[in-house]
Scaffold this motif. Structure first.
Motif, mmCIF file in Angstrom:
data_model
loop_
_atom_site.group_PDB
_atom_site.id
_atom_site.type_symbol
_atom_site.label_atom_id
_atom_site.label_comp_id
_atom_site.label_asym_id
_atom_site.label_seq_id
_atom_site.Cartn_x
_atom_site.Cartn_y
_atom_site.Cartn_z
ATOM 1 N N ILE A 87 31.281 55.838 56.985
ATOM 2 C CA ILE A 87 32.630 56.005 57.533
ATOM 3 C C ILE A 87 33.120 57.434 57.305
ATOM 4 C CG2 ILE A 87 35.056 55.322 57.183
ATOM 5 C CD1 ILE A 87 33.498 53.373 58.900
ATOM 6 N N LYS A 88 32.827 57.995 56.131
ATOM 7 C CA LYS A 88 33.194 59.390 55.869
ATOM 8 C C LYS A 88 32.394 60.335 56.751
ATOM 9 C CE LYS A 88 34.621 58.609 51.141
ATOM 10 N NZ LYS A 88 34.221 58.652 49.749
ATOM 11 N N SER A 89 31.128 60.028 56.990
ATOM 12 C CA SER A 89 30.266 60.907 57.783
ATOM 13 C C SER A 89 30.690 60.980 59.237
ATOM 14 C CB SER A 89 28.821 60.428 57.710
ATOM 15 O OG SER A 89 28.354 60.496 56.395
ATOM 16 N N ILE A 90 31.189 59.868 59.786
ATOM 17 C CA ILE A 90 31.584 59.886 61.200
ATOM 18 C C ILE A 90 33.054 60.258 61.382
ATOM 19 C CG2 ILE A 90 29.803 58.272 61.886
ATOM 20 C CD1 ILE A 90 31.867 56.080 62.010
ATOM 21 N N GLY A 91 33.800 60.438 60.288
ATOM 22 C CA GLY A 91 35.159 60.945 60.375
ATOM 23 C C GLY A 91 36.234 59.892 60.503
ATOM 24 N N LEU A 92 35.987 58.671 60.072
ATOM 25 C CA LEU A 92 36.995 57.615 60.147
ATOM 26 C C LEU A 92 37.653 57.319 58.802
ATOM 27 C CD1 LEU A 92 35.510 54.893 62.523
ATOM 28 C CD2 LEU A 92 37.410 56.416 62.943
ATOM 29 N N GLU A 93 37.446 58.142 57.796
ATOM 30 C CA GLU A 93 37.991 57.827 56.473
ATOM 31 C C GLU A 93 39.517 57.835 56.470
ATOM 32 O OE1 GLU A 93 37.465 62.285 56.356
ATOM 33 O OE2 GLU A 93 36.221 60.626 56.989
ATOM 34 N N GLY A 94 40.154 58.589 57.338
ATOM 35 C CA GLY A 94 41.605 58.580 57.427
ATOM 36 C C GLY A 94 42.142 57.365 58.158
ATOM 37 N N TYR A 95 41.315 56.738 58.973
ATOM 38 C CA TYR A 95 41.736 55.566 59.749
ATOM 39 C C TYR A 95 41.622 54.281 58.938
ATOM 40 C CZ TYR A 95 42.066 52.186 63.519
ATOM 41 O OH TYR A 95 42.454 51.137 64.298
ATOM 42 N N VAL A 96 40.580 54.141 58.151
ATOM 43 C CA VAL A 96 40.333 52.903 57.400
ATOM 44 C C VAL A 96 41.240 52.874 56.171
ATOM 45 C CG1 VAL A 96 38.612 51.584 56.122
ATOM 46 C CG2 VAL A 96 37.963 52.754 58.212
ATOM 47 N N ARG A 97 41.991 51.781 56.031
ATOM 48 C CA ARG A 97 42.916 51.639 54.915
ATOM 49 C C ARG A 97 42.285 50.988 53.703
ATOM 50 N NH1 ARG A 97 47.584 48.083 55.654
ATOM 51 N NH2 ARG A 97 46.225 46.966 57.059
ATOM 52 N N ARG A 98 41.434 49.965 53.940
ATOM 53 C CA ARG A 98 40.959 49.165 52.825
ATOM 54 C C ARG A 98 39.540 48.653 53.087
ATOM 55 N NH1 ARG A 98 44.727 44.489 52.024
ATOM 56 N NH2 ARG A 98 43.210 43.245 53.124
ATOM 57 N N TYR A 99 38.783 48.473 52.012
ATOM 58 C CA TYR A 99 37.448 47.898 52.050
ATOM 59 C C TYR A 99 37.460 46.600 51.255
ATOM 60 C CZ TYR A 99 35.967 52.562 53.471
ATOM 61 O OH TYR A 99 35.827 53.742 54.133
ATOM 62 N N ASN A 100 36.841 45.564 51.796
ATOM 63 C CA ASN A 100 36.708 44.303 51.073
ATOM 64 C C ASN A 100 35.229 43.914 51.112
ATOM 65 O OD1 ASN A 100 36.882 41.840 49.906
ATOM 66 N ND2 ASN A 100 38.366 40.983 51.333
ATOM 67 N N HIS A 101 34.520 44.203 50.038
ATOM 68 C CA HIS A 101 33.083 43.914 49.966
ATOM 69 C C HIS A 101 32.800 42.626 49.220
ATOM 70 C CE1 HIS A 101 32.298 47.815 51.647
ATOM 71 N NE2 HIS A 101 32.977 48.409 50.690
ATOM 72 N N ASN A 102 33.835 41.877 48.834
ATOM 73 C CA ASN A 102 33.621 40.661 48.048
ATOM 74 C C ASN A 102 33.599 39.384 48.885
ATOM 75 O OD1 ASN A 102 33.490 41.999 45.583
ATOM 76 N ND2 ASN A 102 35.713 42.146 45.506
ATOM 77 N N THR A 103 33.853 39.473 50.188
ATOM 78 C CA THR A 103 33.807 38.288 51.028
ATOM 79 C C THR A 103 32.449 38.161 51.688
ATOM 80 O OG1 THR A 103 34.637 39.516 52.916
ATOM 81 C CG2 THR A 103 36.266 38.446 51.528
ATOM 82 N N GLY A 104 32.273 37.150 52.516
ATOM 83 C CA GLY A 104 31.037 36.995 53.268
ATOM 84 C C GLY A 104 29.969 36.254 52.493
ATOM 85 N N ALA A 105 28.812 36.158 53.124
ATOM 86 C CA ALA A 105 27.700 35.394 52.561
ATOM 87 C C ALA A 105 26.617 36.316 52.040
ATOM 88 C CB ALA A 105 27.107 34.484 53.638
#
Length: 141
Positions: free
Chosen positions: A121-139
């Motif tokens: 996300i930082k490499s493609i330049g979207l770090e200012g757009y993304v507010r939050r990461y949730n890596h604890n959900t899913g399977a």
């Protein structure tokens, strides 16, 4: 591994689609946004929207460790949603996440690969757009 790299817009220019890859080699990384480069086989692909280009790119370097494949769609209001998939050099899916409402959420996979999503996300330049990461959900895979 064969991936579709695309940049297209609708006829009105209000919707857009991007498909790109961030390739992690043993000692460097590379963002593949255009289907160019030496040694890659290119074929013509079909785009999502009317204006733009798409091509199928073959990634087969022996020193590839991970490939982060990013599919993004921007709508009329400027909202971006998409899907991020992490593959290893053999083409096995290791991690999958979705981007909706400026949040990235894990869908499946081991969360030890979450650092790749954040770095891509930082490499493609979207770090200012993304507010939050949730890596604890899913399977777990």
């Amino acid at each position: 591994m064969r991936l579709i790299i695309e940049a297209s817009k609708s006829r009105t220019g209000k919707h857009a689609s991007r498909k790109l890859a961030v390739v992690y080699y043993k000692n460097r990384k590379e963002v593949v946004t255009k289907p160019t480069g030496t040694g890659s086989r290119q074929e013509q692909g079909q785009t999502v929207y009317a204006r733009g280009q798409s091509a199928i790119v073959e990634l087969d370097a022996p020193d590839i460790e991970y490939i982060v494949y990013v599919e993004l769609v921007r709508n009329l209001r400027g909202h971006v949603k998409g899907r991020l998939q992490i593959y290893d050099r053999d083409g096995r899916l290791l991690y999958e996440a979705v981007l909706r409402k400026r949040k990235i959420r894990r869908v499946s996979g081991d969360k030890q690969y979450s650092w790749l999503v954040e770095d891509a996300i930082k490499s493609i330049g979207l770090e200012g757009y993304v507010r939050r990461y949730n890596h604890n959900t899913g399977a777990q895979l």
